[in-house]
Scaffold this active site. Structure first.
Site: not given
Ligand code: NAP
Ligand code: G3P
Length: 481
Positions: A110, A158, A161-162, A184, A257, A290-292, A444
């Site tokens: 993808r 990033s 999860n992806y 990063k 996001e 997944r966020c979605t 998404r």
């Molecule tokens: P996360 O804990 O917020 O981490 C995301 C990224 O931010 C990682 O690369 C993390 O590095 C980095 N990070 C953490 N603290 C930071 C800081 N103070 N400054 C700069 N970067 C920092 O999220 P996750 O656990 O990877 O993913 C889960 C969450 O993300 C869920 O809430 C999900 O809904 C959301 N999400 C949203 C989407 C979307 O498209 N809307 C997609 C995927 C996930 P480290 O890994 O080194 O901590």
């Molecule tokens: O959490 C990742 C978000 O981008 C969901 O992607 O393609 O699984 O809906 P998708």
């Protein structure tokens, strides 16, 4: 059984050299499947991060001056190199984040498609030309030429999860528009991100156009986010992290996001077989990480019993086990996340939820749990579970569903299941979310659609074309002839 530990240190990329940190510190990455060490990445020092950012700034003007078709050709070669590494990267995604091999390889494929689409779409950005005399007092001899120019250095952060797709979905638009990139990766998934970058180097990445910074975000995050040479930030991850970054970033553009609490709203006239299938897939793919993901169901009382029975029937067909066993439900990313999901289940049970189906709880491996008669006083009605638990809320009518949705802190997506499209449109108009899916699960893709969250689900818009737009700013040249 002795787990095979692999303590290989995967170096970070700095000016096309693969380096280990002079500090000698690393971060171990452990498989969600069985806790074995799958590799290590450098915990870069602040000086190393500083150098990485400065180097991308040093070469940004040259990269911007590179002809657009050359930037596009680099992305096409990147997609080709990535596809050649599908097995290697897919296996690493599986090892690092517990996604099944087929889904992991699917993510790589993808991503190659996303990069190619970006390589083409990025060649068709346009500015504008404005006549001055359209405004009273201004003469015909005053004309504006509006160019689209890159911000400069883009910081791409990033989530786990992806680890490849949601990294490239930022990097590719940044590169095609003449920005240079500091990448990063999420620590859990960082090796997959580094392998993805290896494909870019193999494709002919010019030195310094993209550098990687590895290490825990909690340690190096603030330094890199506030670095004076960062001109734009594109972030995907949790809401709390995103809000923190936005506060730190102050005067530069930030695209976020973030989290979601996507509802599936099931009306009385819905096709319940289809609704149940879409809900189970939408809520439980990749164990709900997944966020979605569909994170709560709001179903009309009159069809609730029938829908719940169908959901239960579908859930009971799901296998639970390791990603290496190609199970439908695989271990969550870490114990902390699993403990949070269990706490939501226990809270709901204590407050009177009906347990329709309760998944196993074995460390960070949680089977799917379906909770019915979920009420507003339960935490699982409002908090993002990001795991294999599905709360079902029964509503009298769509007005109640709309009210529930609008009072939610998130606004990513929503699904509406009904045979009456006019009804769907009426409800969609009232929901405060980025996207409404009609008769489909929240998702998404496809990746060229705009993808956005409002409220605590984000700011700015992704999706290939809109990501490209976010990497550019206006520059106005006024001709006073
Ligand atoms: P996360 O804990 O917020 O981490 C995301 C990224 O931010 C990682 O690369 C993390 O590095 C980095 N990070 C953490 N603290 C930071 C800081 N103070 N400054 C700069 N970067 C920092 O999220 P996750 O656990 O990877 O993913 C889960 C969450 O993300 C869920 O809430 C999900 O809904 C959301 N999400 C949203 C989407 C979307 O498209 N809307 C997609 C995927 C996930 P480290 O890994 O080194 O901590
Ligand atoms: O959490 C990742 C978000 O981008 C969901 O992607 O393609 O699984 O809906 P998708």
């Amino acid at each position: 059984m002795e787990l095979r530990q692999d303590k290989t240190v995967y170096p970070y990329l700095s000016n096309n050299e693969w380096k280990k940190s002079s500090g000698g510190n690393t971060v171990q990455i452990k498989s969600p499947d069985d806790g074995r060490v799958v590799g290590e990445v450098p915990a870069m020092t602040q000086e190393e991060v500083d150098q990485a950012v400065k180097s991308t700034a040093d070469v940004q003007a040259n990269w911007e001056a590179t002809e657009g078709h050359e930037r596009s050709e680099l992305l096409h070669r990147w997609a080709d190199e990535l596809e050649k590494m599908t097995d290697e990267i897919g296996e690493m995604i599986q090892a690092e984040v517990g996604k099944t091999l087929s889904s992991s390889k699917g993510e790589v494929k993808r991503t190659a498609q996303l990069i190619r689409h970006t390589a083409e779409e990025g060649l068709r950005t346009h500015g504008s030309f404005i006549q001055g005399d359209a405004f009273p007092g201004a003469s015909k001899s005053t004309k504006a030429m509006v160019q689209k120019v890159p911000h400069g250095v883009v910081l791409a952060i990033s989530p786990f999860n992806y680890p490849v797709n949601l990294a490239a979905s930022k990097i590719a638009p940044a590169l095609i528009t003449g920005n240079t990139v500091v990448f990063k990766p999420a620590t859990q998934g960082a090796i997959s991100g580094l392998l993805m970058v290896k494909a870019l180097v193999n494709a002919g990445l010019p030195s310094g156009v993209l550098n990687v910074v590895t290490g825990r975000g909690s340690v190096i995050g603030d330094f890199v986010v506030t670095h004076p040479n960062i001109d734009m930030i594109t972030f995907t991850g949790g809401t709390s992290t995103g809000k923190h970054i936005a506060k730190q970033a102050s005067m530069i553009p930030v695209v976020l996001e973030l989290g979601g609490k996507d509802p599936a709203i099931v009306l009385e006239d819905a096709d319940l077989d289809k609704s149940a299938k879409e809900i189970v897939s939408g809520a439980l793919s990749y164990s709900g990480q997944r966020c979605t993901a569909i994170k709560r169901v709001m179903v009309n009382n009159n069809v609730a019993d029938e829908l719940v029975a169908k959901i239960k029937e579908n859930v009971e067909k799901l296998t639970v086990g390791k990603s290496t066993e190609d199970a439908n439900i695989t271990p969550m990313i870490d114990q902390k996340s699993a403990d949070f999901v269990v706490s939501l289940i226990e809270d709901a049970k204590k407050k009177g939820a009906t347990v329709v189906s309760e998944g196993i709880q074995d460390g960070n491996l949680l089977g799917a749990t379906i909770l019915d008669h979920v009420t507003e006083d339960m935490d699982v009605a409002w908090q993002e579970q990001f795991g294999p638990v599905l709360p079902i809320m029964r509503v009298e009518n769509e007005l109640e569903a709309i009210d529930l949705e609008r009072r939610n802190e998130y606004g990513l997506q929503a699904s509406i299941f009904t045979k009456n499209l006019e009804n769907a449109f009426t409800i969609a108009d009232r929901l405060n979310v980025g996207t409404v899916q009609v008769n489909g699960k929240t998702s998404r893709g496809p990746d060229h659609f705009p993808f956005l969250g409002v409220k605590n689900s984000g700011q700015g818009v992704q999706g290939i074309g809109r990501s490209i737009d976010s990497m550019l700013r206006d520059k106005v040249l006024v001709l006073n002839l």
